[in-house]
Design a protein around this motif. Structure first.
Motif, PDB file in Angstrom:
ATOM      1  N   PHE A  63      40.803  43.977  53.499  1.00 13.41           N
ATOM      2  CA  PHE A  63      40.997  43.090  52.362  1.00 13.41           C
ATOM      3  C   PHE A  63      41.177  41.655  52.865  1.00 13.41           C
ATOM      4  O   PHE A  63      41.977  41.411  53.767  1.00 13.41           O
ATOM      5  N   VAL A  85      42.022  37.906  51.259  1.00 10.62           N
ATOM      6  CA  VAL A  85      42.473  37.239  50.041  1.00 10.62           C
ATOM      7  C   VAL A  85      41.783  35.878  49.934  1.00 10.62           C
ATOM      8  O   VAL A  85      41.999  34.995  50.762  1.00 10.62           O
ATOM      9  N   ARG A 101      46.881  33.513  50.378  1.00 13.15           N
ATOM     10  CA  ARG A 101      45.523  32.987  50.503  1.00 13.15           C
ATOM     11  C   ARG A 101      45.032  33.046  51.946  1.00 13.15           C
ATOM     12  O   ARG A 101      45.692  32.581  52.862  1.00 13.15           O
ATOM     13  N   MET A 143      45.304  36.869  41.859  1.00 15.59           N
ATOM     14  CA  MET A 143      44.739  37.087  43.193  1.00 15.59           C
ATOM     15  C   MET A 143      43.258  37.408  43.083  1.00 15.59           C
ATOM     16  O   MET A 143      42.850  38.263  42.284  1.00 15.59           O
ATOM     17  N   VAL A 181      40.298  38.752  45.628  1.00 17.76           N
ATOM     18  CA  VAL A 181      40.260  39.384  46.940  1.00 17.76           C
ATOM     19  C   VAL A 181      38.907  40.040  47.176  1.00 17.76           C
ATOM     20  O   VAL A 181      38.279  40.575  46.262  1.00 17.76           O
TER      21      VAL A 181
END
Length: 237
Positions: free
Chosen positions: A190, A192, A206, A227, A229
């Motif tokens: 992941f 961000v 971030r 968010m 992502v």
């Protein structure tokens, strides 16, 4: 579940004047033996290119190369005959295979361009080089996962020579969502893009990155700013 957390500030960094770049994994002058790859994911570069500047013609082979403009647009030329503009909101892939030569330039004279450059190891070598570019639908990522890359052709996504899946989600403040892996034995990294929250038990902000292995479902909760992502699911072996 096994997790590997890479805070944004821990990335490799180089500012060449025309190029301000951050490297999640070892690349160019940044070398960390603990950060060589995440499974089939080899490169995750967060690039900012000054107005009118860019990467001159250079070769690649046997790599799946993905570009995602985040701000602005990027001119692309290659020896396959492609001359295109990759717009903000597009995703582009180049299967380098037996070899390609290409260049990328910020054709704007008044603004920078920010884009992600991602390399994925292919599942086979020496394929015929190919190019693909599609426009992503921003509405498809609102409080949901929009799959923008996979191992086979599908509408609204690019495909690569690897059993990999990229998805982008934009989650409203305090929204909870789940990411369900496509394959047993895969991991998901992941990254961000904006905002922050929690991925599993890990607080993220971030440009933080979090790799997750040995899991089938991962829970996410967006923070007060929401968010956005990018989830990159890849084989780990």
């Amino acid at each position: 579940m096994k997790t590997t957390f890479h805070p944004a500030a821990s990335r490799g960094h180089a500012n060449h004047g025309w190029l301000n770049t951050h490297h999640t994994f070892s690349f160019a002058g940044f070398h960390d033996p603990e950060r060589m790859r995440f499974g089939a994911l080899r490169v995750l570069n967060d690039d900012e290119v000054a107005a009118g500047r860019g990467f001159g013609s250079h070769p690649h082979d046997n790599m799946e190369i993905v570009s995602i403009p985040l701000v602005g647009d990027l001119e692309h030329r290659d020896n396959m005959g492609n001359t295109t503009v990759i717009w903000e909101g597009d995703i582009q892939v180049m299967s380098a295979g037996t070899g390609v030569v290409h260049s990328e330039k910020n054709g704007n004279t008044d603004r920078e361009v920010k884009f992600l450059q991602i390399w994925v190891f292919p599942d086979r070598r020496n394929v015929t080089p190919r190019y693909q570019q599609v426009a992503m639908n921003p509405q498809d990522e609102v409080n949901a996962w929009n799959q923008v890359l996979g191992p086979e052709p599908r509408e609204g996504a690019v495909w690569i020579h690897q059993d990999a899946y990229f998805s982008i989600g934009r989650f409203d403040p305090t929204t909870t969502a789940s990411y369900v892996l496509q394959r047993e034995g895969h991991g998901v990294y992941f990254f961000v893009l904006e905002g922050g929250g929690h991925i599993g038990a890990q607080a993220v902000g971030r440009r933080d990155g979090l790799g997750v292995e040995a899991a089938t479902t991962i829970e996410l909760t967006a923070g007060r700013e929401g968010m956005r992502v990018l989830a990159m699911e890849v084989p780990m072996s």
